[in-house]
Every structure is written in C-alpha cells, then in structure tokens.
Design an enzyme around this catalytic site. Structure first.
Site, PDB file in Angstrom:
ATOM      1  N   LYS A 165       0.880  -1.179   0.000  1.00 23.03           N
ATOM      2  CA  LYS A 165       0.000   0.000   0.000  1.00 23.03           C
ATOM      3  C   LYS A 165       0.908   1.217   0.000  1.00 23.03           C
ATOM      4  O   LYS A 165       1.396   1.655   1.031  1.00 23.03           O
ATOM      5  CB  LYS A 165      -0.863  -0.019   1.269  1.00 23.03           C
ATOM      6  CG  LYS A 165      -2.251   0.576   1.108  1.00 23.03           C
ATOM      7  CD  LYS A 165      -2.280   2.042   0.736  1.00 23.03           C
ATOM      8  CE  LYS A 165      -2.054   2.941   1.913  1.00 23.03           C
ATOM      9  NZ  LYS A 165      -1.836   4.359   1.504  1.00 23.03           N
TER      10      LYS A 165
ATOM     11  N   GLU B   9       9.373   1.394  11.003  1.00 25.52           N
ATOM     12  CA  GLU B   9      10.396   2.422  10.784  1.00 25.52           C
ATOM     13  C   GLU B   9       9.659   3.757  10.821  1.00 25.52           C
ATOM     14  O   GLU B   9       8.936   4.106   9.886  1.00 25.52           O
ATOM     15  CB  GLU B   9      11.100   2.180   9.450  1.00 25.52           C
ATOM     16  CG  GLU B   9      11.839   0.840   9.459  1.00 25.52           C
ATOM     17  CD  GLU B   9      12.580   0.517   8.167  1.00 25.52           C
ATOM     18  OE1 GLU B   9      12.232   1.081   7.107  1.00 25.52           O
ATOM     19  OE2 GLU B   9      13.503  -0.304   8.216  1.00 25.52           O
TER      20      GLU B   9
ATOM     21  N   CYS C  23      13.484  10.719   6.889  1.00 21.95           N
ATOM     22  CA  CYS C  23      13.356  10.436   8.336  1.00 21.95           C
ATOM     23  C   CYS C  23      14.664  10.662   9.068  1.00 21.95           C
ATOM     24  O   CYS C  23      14.674  10.933  10.266  1.00 21.95           O
ATOM     25  CB  CYS C  23      12.887   9.004   8.527  1.00 21.95           C
ATOM     26  SG  CYS C  23      14.025   7.809   7.792  1.00 21.95           S
TER      27      CYS C  23
ATOM     28  N   GLU D 270       9.012  16.269  15.402  1.00 20.67           N
ATOM     29  CA  GLU D 270       9.508  16.072  14.037  1.00 20.67           C
ATOM     30  C   GLU D 270       8.748  17.024  13.114  1.00 20.67           C
ATOM     31  O   GLU D 270       7.521  16.958  13.010  1.00 20.67           O
ATOM     32  CB  GLU D 270       9.276  14.627  13.586  1.00 20.67           C
ATOM     33  CG  GLU D 270       9.802  14.368  12.183  1.00 20.67           C
ATOM     34  CD  GLU D 270       9.383  13.023  11.613  1.00 20.67           C
ATOM     35  OE1 GLU D 270       8.169  12.713  11.613  1.00 20.67           O
ATOM     36  OE2 GLU D 270      10.261  12.275  11.168  1.00 20.67           O
TER      37      GLU D 270
END
Ligand code: NAD
Ligand code: 6OD
Length: 492
Positions: A184, A260, A294, A396
């Site tokens: 997906k 992750e 990331c 973040e």
C-alpha cells in the site's frame, strides 16, 4: 487493463493483472511542484483489498512455493536489470508524484531501488543457518539446526518521501525470502509501486506474489489491508502516530510488525571539526529532499568557539540552494509533498517566532515563477535562540529546517542530543576519531554517523528506538523479520 498507467489512471495490481476501476473510486494525484492534476488513481475498496490478500495467499501455495533460493535471487537480479532499462520512466514517475529534483530521483531514489534488489539477492543468496551439536550429560548427542520459512503474506505500507526506495527496501527481501506481498503505497505517491508491478511481471514473478492496493489510511485501503485477517505480518514505514495505530490494529491477532517511524535527529559539531566538510555534510543532512527524510537533521548542537561560524556557514549554504523546476538539472530543492504538509511546517515557523527564536535564513514561503506558483514551496530555514524544550526542537517537523544550539562540553552535547523521545539517527562531526567513536556509541539511536550522513551499507541494521520504531531491517535483520525459523532436533 494491461499497464500501470492505462487511460491516465494509476491502477491497482491484483493477481498478476491491473484491476479495472469504476468511476466512483478515483482520486486525484497532484503534482506538488505545480499544484496541477498529474493524473487520477484507482482507490482500492475493501473488496479489492480482500482479493489482493487472497491472491497473495493463493500464490503462497502455488508454483512460487517451489522456487528455490537461486530462482528467487535470480528474479531479483532480473528485476534490478529491468528497472535499469526503464530507469528514466521510474525517474519521471517519481518526480511527477513528489516534485523532487530529477537529480535526486536518479541518484538516490531509483539508483537505490536497483541496489535494494541486488543487495538482497546477495544477502539471501549467501545466508547460512546456525547449527548446534548438542551433548547432554547422559551421553546423548543431537544435531539442532533451524530452517527458515517465509513469514507468509506480508503487508507493506510505505510513505511518500522516498516512495520507490522505501518500497523496494522491503519488497526485495520479502520476495527473496519466499513471501508474497500486498503493498500500500502512499496516496500521495502511487506511481512507482504500480510501475514496479510491470517490471516484476516482465521479470517472471508469478501472478499474486506482488499486489498493489492504492488509497488512503484510515477508512481506506491502508486500514482494509492492516486489519485483514489474511496477513501474516506488517512492515510499516511512516509516522509514529500511524505506526502506533497500526500496532494496536494487529495486536489482537499477534502478528509480527516492523516499524520504521519518525525521527528528531541531532548533529553534534565539535570545535575541531573540518568546518567546510562539516557544513557540506550538514547541508545534505538538513536540506536533502527538502528535509523530508526520516534521517534528516533538525537539531544541531555546536561547540561554542565555532558556533557563529557554523550558523553563518549554514545560512550561506541554505541561500545557495536552487528551488525551481524539478526537471532542471540545476535544481537542488523541490517543494514539500503537499499544501497540507506545508501548513504543518508553517505552524513550526510560527511556533519558533513565538518562542523568541531568530530566523537566520528562510522562515517563509518563497515567491516562485508563475508555472510553479501553485506548488507547495517552502524556504530552507535555520533558527537560533530556541530552547531545548521549545516544540521546534522536540517535534519532528519533516521539512528543510534546523535549530542550532551551542554547547560547551562533550557530556553536555550527548545529554542534549539524547534528550528526545525519538531515537532514529545522529551524526557527530570531529577530527578526533577516538571522540567520534565514543560520542557515536553514546547516542541513543539506531544509527550514528561520524563525519558523514546517510552513507548506507545495506547489510547493516537500519531502524530506530523509542518513538522511532520497533525492530531493524537490512542484511540479516531483514532475513529475521521476513522468515520464521523452524528448529529441527535430530538425535544422533
Ligand atoms: P503516514 O504515517 O501518514 O503514512 C504512511 C503510510 O501509512 C501511508 O501509506 C498511509 O496511507 C498509511 N496509513 C495512514 N493511516 C493508516 C491507517 N490507519 N492504517 C493503515 N495505513 C495507514 O506517514 P507519511 O506522512 O506518509 O510519511 C512521513 C513520516 O514517515 C514521517 O514521520 C517520517 O519520519 C516517517 N518515515 C520514517 C522512515 C524510517 O525509516 N524510520 C522512513 C521514511 C519516513
Ligand atoms: O536507506 C534506507 O534503507 C532507508 N530505509 C532510508 C529511510 C529514509 C527515511 O526517510
């Protein structure tokens, strides 16, 4: 449907065929560089996701189950060769979906997709099994050895920032280990997953082994997939919030997960660092992919004697970045992925101002040429004067931003860098390699670089701790996630 993009629509791929959409199930694919409609995407409803999972389950029991490791690794190498042959098609699709510079799509995204297939062919092809000669006190002896079986049907859910890189990082080891997959991709970046279906079919992958379902998360294809009782495990890359939600979803059926997730990565710069090399490294680590990696650095801790030099050098490097047409070879920096994401990043610009920060460079929306005016452009931004507890230093942001804070001692720098709930990556910049090793090892992260950033060896473990994830992938770690060992004990 015979091709991934027939009729200007990005298609789902189920049981070896591109599925026919109906008119109610299409959503828009927006080019983030222009804001224009790039095409339409077929959203997979629950019934199509169910078909995809059933196809994957049937394929597990089909001819694929008798493919040897050599057969599977040869398939991976053919897939790598086919991506190489169709390199510019993949680059064009990735640039259209993300707005990233064509140089980045070539040098990072598509190059790494090829490397992922080749590396995992090597890793799985060379993998051995541990065995133990067992000697009991009563004199009996036995041989214990474990065989590795595929996990089964693996749900692969990935984000939009490095779409093909992150997808193939999971699909390559999953297939090498004999699994079948339902992937997906992000709703923002559906194209390269669909194109990969063409390539894998051309490379000879049996029908049903690789399936693609497009759509959103909650209430759409993502939720239908991760809640489906027919999946045997989930490998997920994305935000911490979504990861935590998916974990709750699969907990009831006790399925293995690999997560992750996000990061709030620190760079620690000592006064003895090679200044130019460090600034060049920080430019990459803060601004690559418009800060949408990331691993990107969003916190920079600098030893006080060189604080001003680093701040000035970073500002100068930010000003040198070229925002513009992604297809131009001289563009270094693309837009953010969407207007919605830009709104989020702009919130942090306001929060930094409210916290009393000085914006050394950037801090707003750039004015672009008329053709790009509808895009999600943002200025590369450096702040000083933020406190460690201010939200731009804690959350973040996932944009081209960093706050720079001075420190005096090594102990203080380590404490500041580790003062976060995330634990993905860090970098240490120093000419004293003994200190480099020491500080890198003291970081509470999955990956710690010294005098470099995002330098990858695909055999090494990749992942994070804390809010940054659960588990590791890469090399043997991938082998462990994508297989189930069965131990055999034979009395001799
Ligand atoms: P996201 O969590 O919003 O989405 C990731 C994927 O999950 C998408 O495909 C999305 O459609 C799907 N999804 C969303 N809700 C879902 C649900 N309820 N059920 C099932 N699937 C669902 O993340 P994003 O905005 O696409 O990506 C950015 C984030 O990804 C950042 O936080 C970044 O740090 C993280 N990321 C981490 C790594 C890593 O290796 N640690 C790599 C890349 C990106
Ligand atoms: O390099 C990799 O293998 C990897 N998974 C990179 C992730 C980058 C995050 O945006």
């Amino acid at each position: 449907m015979t091709t991934a993009f027939a009729d200007g629509i990005v298609h789902n791929f189920v049981g070896g065929e591109f599925a026919e959409p109906d008119s109610r199930s299409l959503f828009d694919n927006i080019n983030p560089a222009t804001g224009d409609l790039a095409g339409r995407v077929h959203e997979a409803g629950a019934a199509l996701v169910d078909r995809a999972v059933r196809s994957a389950r049937d394929a597990l029991a089909g001819p694929w189950s008798s493919w040897t490791v050599n057969d599977r690794t040869a398939l991976l190498r053919r897939a790598a060769d086919r991506i190489q042959e169709r390199f510019e098609e993949f680059v064009a699709a990735e640039v259209r979906d993300t707005g990233k510079p064509v140089t980045h799509a070539r040098d990072v995204d598509v190059a790494r997709a090829i490397a992922n297939f080749r590396a995992f062919a090597d890793v799985v092809g060379a993998a051995g099994q541990a065995s133990f000669l067992t000697e009991l006190p009563d004199g009996r002896r036995a041989l214990n050895y474990a065989i590795r079986k595929p996990l089964g049907v693996v749900a692969v859910v990935v984000p939009w920032n490095l779409p093909l890189l992150l997808l193939t990082w999971k699909v390559a080891p999953a297939l090498a280990c004999g699994n079948t997959v339902v992937v997906k991709p992000s709703e923002e970046t559906p194209s390269t997953a669909a194109l990969l279906a063409e390539v894998l079919r051309e490379a000879g992958l049996p029908a049903g082994v690789y399936n693609v379902v497009h759509g959103f998360g909650g209430g759409s294809a993502g939720e239908s997939l991760t809640t489906h009782p027919g999946i045997d495990g989930v490998t997920f890359t994305g935000s911490t919030a979504t990861g935590s939600h998916v974990m709750r979803t699969v907990a009831g059926r006790v399925r293995p997960v690999s997560f992750e997730l996000g990061g709030k990565n620190a760079a620690v710069v000592f006064a003895d660092a090679d200044l130019d090399a460090t600034l060049d490294g920080l430019r990459r680590s803060i601004f690559s992919n418009t800060g949408q990696v990331c691993l990107c650095t969003e916190r920079v801790y600098v030893q006080r004697p060189i604080f001003d030099d680093v701040v000035d050098g970073l500002a100068a490097r930010a000003r040198e970045l070229t925002l513009g047409d992604p297809l131009s070879e001289t563009t270094t920096t693309g837009p953010l992925i969407s207007r919605a994401h830009r709104d989020k990043v702009l919130t942090y610009f306001s929060l930094a101002r409210e916290a009393g920060a000085t914006t050394v460079v950037g801090g707003g929306v750039p004015s672009m040429a008329p053709a790009l005016d509808g895009g999600s452009w943002i200025e590369p931004t450096i702040w000083v004067g933020l406190g460690q507890q201010d939200r731009p230093m804690r959350d973040e942001v996932f944009g081209p931003v960093a706050g720079v804070i001075p420190f005096d001692s090594e102990e203080e720098a380590i404490a500041l860098a580790n003062d976060t709930e995330y634990g993905l990556a860090s970098s240490v910049w120093t000419s004293d390699l003994t200190r480099g090793h020491r500080v890198a090892q003291a970081m509470r992260v999955g990956m710690s670089w010294v005098n470099t950033w995002f330098l990858r060896d695909l055999r090494s473990p990749f992942g994070g701790m804390g809010l940054s994830g659960i588990g590791r992938e890469g090399g043997e770690a991938s082998l462990h996630f994508y297989t189930e060992p069965t131990n055999v004990c034979v009395q001799l």
